[in-house]
Design a protein around this motif. Structure first.
Motif, PDB file in Angstrom:
ATOM      1  N   VAL A  76       0.831  -1.206  -0.034  1.00 33.09           N
ATOM      2  CA  VAL A  76       0.006   0.073   0.063  1.00 33.09           C
ATOM      3  C   VAL A  76       0.766   1.344   0.091  1.00 33.09           C
ATOM      4  N   THR A  77       1.922   1.284   1.000  1.00 38.55           N
ATOM      5  CA  THR A  77       2.750   2.614   1.295  1.00 38.55           C
ATOM      6  C   THR A  77       3.489   2.901   0.001  1.00 38.55           C
ATOM      7  N   GLU A  78       4.132   1.916  -0.718  1.00 42.26           N
ATOM      8  CA  GLU A  78       4.833   2.094  -1.652  1.00 42.26           C
ATOM      9  C   GLU A  78       4.071   2.873  -2.880  1.00 42.26           C
ATOM     10  N   GLU A  79       3.065   2.096  -2.999  1.00 43.82           N
ATOM     11  CA  GLU A  79       2.297   2.715  -4.202  1.00 43.82           C
ATOM     12  C   GLU A  79       1.754   4.048  -3.966  1.00 43.82           C
ATOM     13  N   PHE A  80       1.252   4.120  -2.753  1.00 47.66           N
ATOM     14  CA  PHE A  80       0.740   5.285  -2.369  1.00 47.66           C
ATOM     15  C   PHE A  80       1.397   6.468  -2.466  1.00 47.66           C
ATOM     16  N   TRP A  81       2.893   6.651  -1.770  1.00 48.94           N
ATOM     17  CA  TRP A  81       3.642   7.725  -1.843  1.00 48.94           C
ATOM     18  C   TRP A  81       4.560   7.665  -3.214  1.00 48.94           C
ATOM     19  N   LEU A  82       5.087   6.651  -3.372  1.00 44.04           N
ATOM     20  CA  LEU A  82       6.000   6.818  -4.561  1.00 44.04           C
ATOM     21  C   LEU A  82       5.726   6.374  -5.843  1.00 44.04           C
ATOM     22  N   GLU A  83       4.486   6.227  -6.191  1.00 39.94           N
ATOM     23  CA  GLU A  83       3.873   5.866  -7.416  1.00 39.94           C
ATOM     24  C   GLU A  83       2.785   6.722  -7.866  1.00 39.94           C
ATOM     25  N   ARG A  84       1.715   6.586  -6.843  1.00 40.60           N
ATOM     26  CA  ARG A  84       0.735   7.545  -7.230  1.00 40.60           C
ATOM     27  C   ARG A  84       0.975   9.002  -6.844  1.00 40.60           C
ATOM     28  N   TYR A  85       1.601   9.468  -6.152  1.00 44.42           N
ATOM     29  CA  TYR A  85       1.761  10.947  -5.855  1.00 44.42           C
ATOM     30  C   TYR A  85       3.185  11.627  -6.023  1.00 44.42           C
ATOM     31  N   LYS A  86       4.325  10.671  -6.264  1.00 47.56           N
ATOM     32  CA  LYS A  86       5.501  11.307  -6.319  1.00 47.56           C
ATOM     33  C   LYS A  86       5.778  12.281  -7.425  1.00 47.56           C
ATOM     34  N   HIS A  87       5.073  12.083  -8.652  1.00 42.61           N
ATOM     35  CA  HIS A  87       5.488  13.041  -9.704  1.00 42.61           C
ATOM     36  C   HIS A  87       4.652  14.247  -9.467  1.00 42.61           C
ATOM     37  N   LEU A  88       3.574  14.155  -8.793  1.00 37.40           N
ATOM     38  CA  LEU A  88       2.834  15.446  -8.472  1.00 37.40           C
ATOM     39  C   LEU A  88       3.637  15.938  -7.662  1.00 37.40           C
ATOM     40  N   PHE A  89       3.992  15.690  -6.643  1.00 40.51           N
ATOM     41  CA  PHE A  89       4.771  16.349  -5.554  1.00 40.51           C
ATOM     42  C   PHE A  89       5.870  16.861  -5.991  1.00 40.51           C
ATOM     43  N   ARG A 126      19.852  20.609 -13.177  1.00 45.52           N
ATOM     44  CA  ARG A 126      20.048  19.223 -12.688  1.00 45.52           C
ATOM     45  C   ARG A 126      18.744  18.597 -12.207  1.00 45.52           C
ATOM     46  N   SER A 127      18.220  19.478 -11.287  1.00 44.36           N
ATOM     47  CA  SER A 127      16.908  18.909 -10.643  1.00 44.36           C
ATOM     48  C   SER A 127      15.895  18.980 -11.573  1.00 44.36           C
ATOM     49  N   THR A 128      15.632  19.693 -12.434  1.00 42.94           N
ATOM     50  CA  THR A 128      14.665  19.694 -13.568  1.00 42.94           C
ATOM     51  C   THR A 128      14.726  18.623 -14.435  1.00 42.94           C
ATOM     52  N   LEU A 129      16.092  18.346 -14.870  1.00 39.07           N
ATOM     53  CA  LEU A 129      16.337  17.114 -15.704  1.00 39.07           C
ATOM     54  C   LEU A 129      15.868  15.898 -15.007  1.00 39.07           C
ATOM     55  N   GLU A 130      16.229  15.890 -13.623  1.00 36.62           N
ATOM     56  CA  GLU A 130      15.926  14.465 -12.990  1.00 36.62           C
ATOM     57  C   GLU A 130      14.463  14.328 -13.067  1.00 36.62           C
ATOM     58  N   ILE A 131      13.715  15.106 -12.731  1.00 35.38           N
ATOM     59  CA  ILE A 131      11.935  14.719 -12.822  1.00 35.38           C
ATOM     60  C   ILE A 131      11.658  15.034 -14.185  1.00 35.38           C
ATOM     61  N   ILE A 132      12.133  15.464 -15.116  1.00 34.66           N
ATOM     62  CA  ILE A 132      11.607  15.109 -16.652  1.00 34.66           C
ATOM     63  C   ILE A 132      11.829  13.955 -17.004  1.00 34.66           C
ATOM     64  N   PHE A 133      13.127  13.201 -16.675  1.00 33.89           N
ATOM     65  CA  PHE A 133      13.384  11.990 -17.112  1.00 33.89           C
ATOM     66  C   PHE A 133      13.091  10.875 -15.918  1.00 33.89           C
ATOM     67  N   ASN A 134      12.422  11.198 -14.893  1.00 35.39           N
ATOM     68  CA  ASN A 134      12.282  10.324 -14.001  1.00 35.39           C
ATOM     69  C   ASN A 134      13.649   9.645 -13.178  1.00 35.39           C
ATOM     70  N   LEU A 135      14.567  10.480 -12.971  1.00 37.26           N
ATOM     71  CA  LEU A 135      15.831   9.952 -12.512  1.00 37.26           C
ATOM     72  C   LEU A 135      15.812  10.057 -10.963  1.00 37.26           C
ATOM     73  N   GLY A 136      14.857  10.879 -10.378  1.00 39.84           N
ATOM     74  CA  GLY A 136      14.924  11.170  -9.149  1.00 39.84           C
ATOM     75  C   GLY A 136      14.324  12.515  -8.705  1.00 39.84           C
ATOM     76  N   SER A 137      14.197  12.903  -7.412  1.00 37.41           N
ATOM     77  CA  SER A 137      13.511  13.968  -6.947  1.00 37.41           C
ATOM     78  C   SER A 137      14.122  15.087  -7.180  1.00 37.41           C
ATOM     79  N   GLY A 138      15.585  15.365  -7.526  1.00 33.30           N
ATOM     80  CA  GLY A 138      16.174  16.461  -7.725  1.00 33.30           C
ATOM     81  C   GLY A 138      16.605  17.181  -6.365  1.00 33.30           C
ATOM     82  N   PHE A 139      16.948  18.324  -6.486  1.00 37.11           N
ATOM     83  CA  PHE A 139      17.636  19.249  -5.331  1.00 37.11           C
ATOM     84  C   PHE A 139      16.925  20.448  -4.998  1.00 37.11           C
ATOM     85  N   PHE A 140      15.333  20.273  -5.185  1.00 36.69           N
ATOM     86  CA  PHE A 140      14.746  21.883  -5.076  1.00 36.69           C
ATOM     87  C   PHE A 140      14.879  22.120  -3.719  1.00 36.69           C
TER      88      PHE A 140
END
Length: 798
Positions: A198-211, A259-273
């Protein structure tokens, strides 16, 4: 299609540019300004900083209101004898080329005689003649070359300028975004695994891109609004081929954002915002703190460092009383003696006057005034005493500004300013080199750390702390000295005071006091008419002996003199009707000095007939003997006196042995004596009364005038010491020397901080956001250190 940039202002010219002299311009306005500069031999403006200008605005008819005399009267500081002085606020002042062109306005129009820029306040003080020029023409000229002033009659009435709150707004935006980004980053920080399905799907899959995209949008106003000053400053520096300190900071912000922008565009990580927004927030917080501290020091300097200068006010009963200049109000009646400064605008009540306005305009040609004429603050009376009624209350900041007028400043560069500039120029290049080498190493060894290392090095290594050490130390000492009744013209005076090797003292009015001086008369009795003429002649003089004798003599009716003249170093003469009197040295009045004259004497002659002399019994200031003994330990001392040798035996008992005593010294002799010492490599301080010693004070490396409720406000001196603090003079000198040691220690601490910070940054142990917190903290720590140390130093001064 590639567009060209304007040679004058640097803006893009679009697809069509205006060609002139093989250069491109975006509009006719910029072309016209270039033509003006070129034709007036001002093209060096572009060598200082390329594309440094602003596009001039159309001002046709905008400033017609400046043709109204009443408005001009309100805006100008000085308006007399076809000379006007005005201070204008110019928002566009931003670089060295701006200062250069504004201070060379006389090349654009011959009517402009002087211009002085105050860079921190973005103001320019301009002196010009009105024969073929006016305030309106001046403002139009400034607007034509891209320096349109901001003029508001309401602001001029209230004495306030438009407040720039942009830094507060940017700090608020950065703080708001930083808090929200940190909140949105919590899931990434904790990566909770309470329930794998439940948790991994809720936090990291469903809402991580929105955040992540929310963090991106929160960072946009931080980078492009709150942090824009760093990009603008870096761009202007690079455009001018200068690597200023904002270049590595702007580069660090840009690298983090991309670097942060490229990471979220290509889904490489959350960046350094979080690091990015925190970096900008803490950088702005440090800048805000520095700005507030500078404003505080400026406020203390301009409005609280009241000089120990008094003026003579005539109360409604006709009695003369001495009051501090800042207590004068509109409607007060003042007595201005010979060579006294007029402290406020007013109306001349009786007698004619010769006013020297060189204090304001730099021009020494005196202006004749008659009863009913207006006189301006800053003028100096040259022909006896005058009475005036005050129209405006005294502005202490205006007197400070007059004293600091560059016309009277000596060309002595600050050693610490030179050191700071030298460090700043080389620092950025060194930081970029270290960042590049460290990044290259980590790209090879561990690429995941390369970005953090590159950004942390750029942010942590900052010469801000080094740059702040000297101005904050000296600025705080200036304020402390002011509270201790030792008033210095500028911070460079403290630096020069610390290097003094020889101290020269005048005698009368300097190491002696007129407060308790007594005088006895020897000779033929004076008639009632002669006593009255003597009293009225003395009334016009500010010499210490004149003031002492004036207080000793019985009251007489005050009458205006027909003629008055003061001969510096010799004496006074005055005339009324058919009577003429001389007061001064024996030679001046036409008699021979007595061989057994042991005390200071003032001789009197009436209608060329010698009458007698007043013998003074000098009272030396408390603590003179102790002061000279302590100073003799590390300084060479000497006494230069215009009096005879009558006090020699007494002085030899008071002062340490081998202190040379020179008597019968005329003002030019004192000046020459100091000049000869300087030619031998000595750094000389002259301490005098500010009147007869003006030449010697100006010639010395540091000139200190002793003030004892006398309005002798001379531009020649570098400092004014309240007479009650005379015995503390050596403590002030020692405090200045210790202030220099504090600056050197601050330099060492700043360099140590940078070395330690760079070590952790290069080795990959420092996150960019931590670097952003430490960077302003380093500046704050240096400011705190210098403030605490100088305050402790100030407490040791009695």
């Amino acid at each position: 299609m590639e567009t060209t940039k304007c040679y004058h202002c640097g803006d893009h010219c679009g697809t069509t540019s205006i060609k002139f002299d093989e250069k491109d311009f975006c509009c006719n306005g910029c072309k016209t300004v270039y033509e003006i500069f070129s034709s007036n031999d001002l093209s060096y403006y572009y060598d200082l900083q390329s594309a440094a200008g602003a596009t001039p605005k159309e001002v046709e008819g905008k400033y017609d209101f400046l043709d109204t005399p009443a408005i001009v009267e309100r805006l100008t500081e000085f308006n007399e004898n076809k000379v006007q002085v005005v201070s204008l606020y110019i928002p566009h002042i931003h670089c060295s080329s701006c200062i250069w062109v504004l201070e060379n306005l006389n090349k654009l129009h011959p009517s402009v005689t002087a211009a002085q820029v105050d860079f921190p306040k973005k103001t320019v003080r301009i002196t010009y003649t009105t024969a073929e020029f006016s305030l309106k023409k001046l403002v139009v000229l400034l607007a034509r070359i891209g320096y349109e002033p901001y003029i508001s009659l309401e602001d001029y009435d209230s004495g306030k300028k438009k407040v720039d709150r942009s830094l507060i707004y940017k700090l608020g935006v950065a703080g708001f975004a930083f808090g929200n980004v940190m909140f949105l980053s919590f899931p990434e920080y904790f990566d909770l695994h309470l329930d794998e399905s439940v948790t991994e799907e809720f936090w990291l899959e469903r809402y991580k891109h929105l955040f992540r995209w929310l963090m991106f949008f929160f960072s946009l106003p931080v980078v492009f609004y709150a942090g824009q000053d760093y990009f603008i400053s870096a761009y202007k520096g690079l455009r001018s081929r200068l690597l200023n300190i904002d270049v590595p900071i702007a580069l660090g912000i840009l690298v983090l954002f991309l670097r942060s922008t490229l990471e979220i565009i290509f889904n490489l990580g959350s960046g350094f915002f979080d690091s990015l927004t925190g970096l900008v927030f803490f950088l702005l917080l440090g800048k805000f703190f520095q700005q507030k501290t500078y404003s505080f020091l400026s406020f203390e300097r301009d409005y609280k460092s009241y000089f120990p200068i008094a003026i003579t006010r005539i109360n409604p009963n006709g009695k003369e009383e001495s009051v501090q200049v800042y207590k004068i109000k509109r409607g007060d009646r003042l007595l201005i003696r010979n060579h006294e400064l007029i402290p406020a605008d007013g109306i001349l009540i009786n007698s004619d006057a010769q006013i020297d306005y060189s204090f304001v305009t730099g021009e020494s040609e005196p202006v004749c005034k008659v009863s009913g004429d207006k006189v301006f603050a800053g003028g100096k009376q040259l022909s006896g005493a005058l009475e005036m009624e005050v129209l405006k209350s005294v502005s202490q900041s205006y007197l400070t500004q007059l004293w600091s007028n560059t016309v009277f400043q000596k060309d002595r560069p600050s050693r610490f300013r030179t050191i700071t500039d030298s460090i700043g120029k080389r620092f950025t290049l060194a930081v970029l080199t270290i960042a590049s080498i460290a990044t290259a190493f980590w790209l090879y060894y561990d690429p995941s750390k390369a970005l953090n290392v590159f950004t942390a090095v750029l942010i942590i290594a900052c010469p801000c702390a080094i740059a702040l050490a000297a101005p904050f130390t000296l600025g705080n000492m200036l304020r402390i000295f002011g509270r201790k009744k030792f008033y210095l013209k500028d911070v460079q005076t403290i630096e020069r005071l610390a290097g003094i090797g020889t101290a020269i003292f005048d005698k009368t009015g300097t190491i002696t006091t007129t407060k308790r001086t007594t005088a006895s008369y020897e000779g033929m009795p004076l008639t009632e008419e002669e006593e009255s003429l003597l009293k009225n002649t003395l009334r016009a003089s500010n010499h210490p002996l004149s003031r002492a004798l004036y207080d000793v003599l019985a009251e007489n009716n005050i009458v205006p003199l027909d003629e008055y003249e003061e001969h510096l170093g010799k004496g006074l003469e005055g005339s009324k009707d058919d009577n003429h009197i001389k007061i001064g040295s024996a030679d001046f009045v036409g008699t021979e000095s007595s061989a057994n004259e042991l005390n200071t004497s003032v001789h009197v002659s009436s209608n060329e007939s010698y009458k007698g002399r007043y013998v003074f019994h000098n009272m030396y200031r408390e603590g003179v003997s102790e002061l000279f003994k302590t100073m003799a330990a590390d300084l060479k001392l000497a006494i230069l006196s215009g009096d005879n040798e009558g006090e020699k035996a007494r002085l030899e008992k008071l002062l340490p042995k081998l202190v040379p005593l020179y008597f019968d010294q005329k003002p030019k002799d004192k000046l020459q004596f100091i000049k000869s010492l300087q030619e031998q490599g000595e750094k000389v301080m002259m301490v005098g009364d500010g009147l007869n010693d003006a030449g010697a004070l100006a010639q010395s490396d540091v000139g200190i005038a002793i003030s004892e409720n006398v309005n002798v406000f001379s531009p020649a001196c570098d400092g004014i010491l309240d007479a009650t603090k005379f015995r503390q003079l050596h403590q002030y000198i020692l405090a200045s020397k210790k202030a220099m040691k504090i600056i050197k220690l601050s330099f060492v601490l700043s360099l140590l901080y940078n070395v330690i910070g760079l070590y952790f940054a290069v080795t990959g142990q420092l996150q960019p956001v931590i670097a952003a917190i430490l960077m302003p903290l380093s500046s704050i720590s240096i400011v705190t250190f210098t403030t605490v140390m100088t305050n402790l130093l100030g407490k040791k001064i009695n």
